[in-house]
Design a protein around this motif. Structure first.
Motif, mmCIF file in Angstrom:
data_model
loop_
_atom_site.group_PDB
_atom_site.id
_atom_site.type_symbol
_atom_site.label_atom_id
_atom_site.label_comp_id
_atom_site.label_asym_id
_atom_site.label_seq_id
_atom_site.Cartn_x
_atom_site.Cartn_y
_atom_site.Cartn_z
ATOM 1 N N ASP A 129 -13.307 -8.625 -4.940
ATOM 2 C CA ASP A 129 -12.932 -9.801 -4.161
ATOM 3 C C ASP A 129 -14.004 -10.875 -4.317
ATOM 4 O O ASP A 129 -15.192 -10.609 -4.135
ATOM 5 C CB ASP A 129 -12.791 -9.433 -2.685
ATOM 6 N N THR A 163 -7.940 -3.632 -3.021
ATOM 7 C CA THR A 163 -6.636 -3.938 -3.630
ATOM 8 C C THR A 163 -6.760 -3.989 -5.158
ATOM 9 O O THR A 163 -6.165 -4.846 -5.811
ATOM 10 C CB THR A 163 -6.032 -5.267 -3.110
ATOM 11 N N VAL A 204 0.833 -1.212 0.000
ATOM 12 C CA VAL A 204 0.000 0.000 0.000
ATOM 13 C C VAL A 204 0.863 1.256 0.000
ATOM 14 O O VAL A 204 0.516 2.261 -0.632
ATOM 15 C CB VAL A 204 -0.966 -0.019 1.210
ATOM 16 N N ALA A 212 -5.289 0.746 -1.484
ATOM 17 C CA ALA A 212 -5.977 0.914 -0.195
ATOM 18 C C ALA A 212 -7.442 1.298 -0.346
ATOM 19 O O ALA A 212 -8.173 1.377 0.642
ATOM 20 C CB ALA A 212 -5.256 1.972 0.649
ATOM 21 N N ARG A 213 -7.893 1.522 -1.569
ATOM 22 C CA ARG A 213 -9.287 1.941 -1.769
ATOM 23 C C ARG A 213 -10.216 0.720 -1.713
ATOM 24 O O ARG A 213 -10.124 -0.175 -2.550
ATOM 25 C CB ARG A 213 -9.453 2.672 -3.094
ATOM 26 N N PHE A 214 -11.089 0.706 -0.728
ATOM 27 C CA PHE A 214 -12.037 -0.394 -0.554
ATOM 28 C C PHE A 214 -13.480 0.120 -0.665
ATOM 29 O O PHE A 214 -13.774 1.266 -0.331
ATOM 30 C CB PHE A 214 -11.854 -1.065 0.818
#
Lengths: 188, 188
Positions: B60, B56, B23, B30-32
């Protein structure tokens, strides 16, 4: 709009009116204290137990067994994925809260809800949690909620209901506005 | 303090260091974006489904099955008690969040945690939710957290760890500070 049934939207309307009337006459009945107990398991995994609370002037003992909620992180966030993570649980809390407020107020207004679904998403920059930036907040930068309702009520009635549901939502208030948190660590 | 094992406190230390390093070199990782879908059942009862999220740099898809969280109210709050209520879920989210932050930071610092338990309580005046007073906020007036930790680390080390855990806690930030929430109701 049929409003003579005893439990429109699955809500006991007489009990709802009774609660509002009781609290109006004795506001001390409205004081609630909710509780949770959390035990760390390993890594990011912990279990929260929720059972008793104080409200309407007494300890509530109606729950014979506690609810157990699992918290963990997915593999990409170094967890074992035994449960949703903490910020996902916040989205659940917000959804659950808005639903209760909308359904109770709809019932009080004689509005029937046929079905309802909410989609929520929240954006978060992990640099805050990882301690990599002081200028990036660790929490959500913003949350979006879309509520899809099927009802024979007019659009204006539903929009007004939605406005009220937001105004009286405990979790929306907690998220939108500051709540003081007092904390203490004790070595045992 | 033994810190040469691969997974102190049940955390993969190499993976943790790898995540921080990755990161640092590419902050876009880091953007979720986390998500939840909620479906009303009846009365105060709803079910939240949590599965996919973005992070990431990609969607996901590691979770083969969704987590399902039940939300309801206890009988005294006119529900069927199929699950904890929304403000109890907030306490769970806060506990779960503080645990993850504390355990990850302890691991990074070489501090072993033997056991940890958190007690949380929150005070709420139901007059806000019931729409009986504009001057009473619907959400928690205040939340208290006591964290009991068993560890061979010094009290000063643990207090410093606790301070950091709070500073980087996403849910504590969400509760203590304002988060913008954008909402929309659609009639379907």
């Amino acid at each position: 709009m049929e409003n003579t049934e005893k439990a429109p939207n699955g809500v006991n309307l007489e009990a709802l009116i009774g609660t509002v009337t009781a609290v109006k006459s004795d506001p001390s009945l409205a004081r609630f204290r909710f509780r949770a107990h959390n035990r760390w398991v390993a890594g990011a995994h912990s279990k929260t137990t929720i059972q008793g609370f104080y409200g309407t002037g007494k300890e509530d003992s109606s729950r014979k067994n506690p609810f157990v909620l699992e918290g963990d992180e997915p593999p990409v966030l170094l967890g074992g994925d035994a449960g949703p993570n903490a910020v996902e649980a916040v989205l659940h809390a917000l959804a659950s809260c808005l639903v209760v407020g909308l359904v109770y107020n709809a019932t009080a207004r004689g509005i029937g809800i046929d079905s309802m679904e909410l989609e929520l998403e929240g954006d978060l920059d992990l640099q805050g949690f990882l301690g990599l930036s002081k200028s990036v907040r660790p929490g959500y930068e913003g949350i979006r909620v879309i509520c899809r309702v099927k009802s024979s009520a007019t659009d204006a009635e539903l929009q007004d209901l939605w406005t009220t549901s937001q105004e009286i939502s405990p979790v929306l208030d907690i998220i939108r506005n500051p709540v003081p948190v007092f904390s203490e660590l004790k070595k045992v």
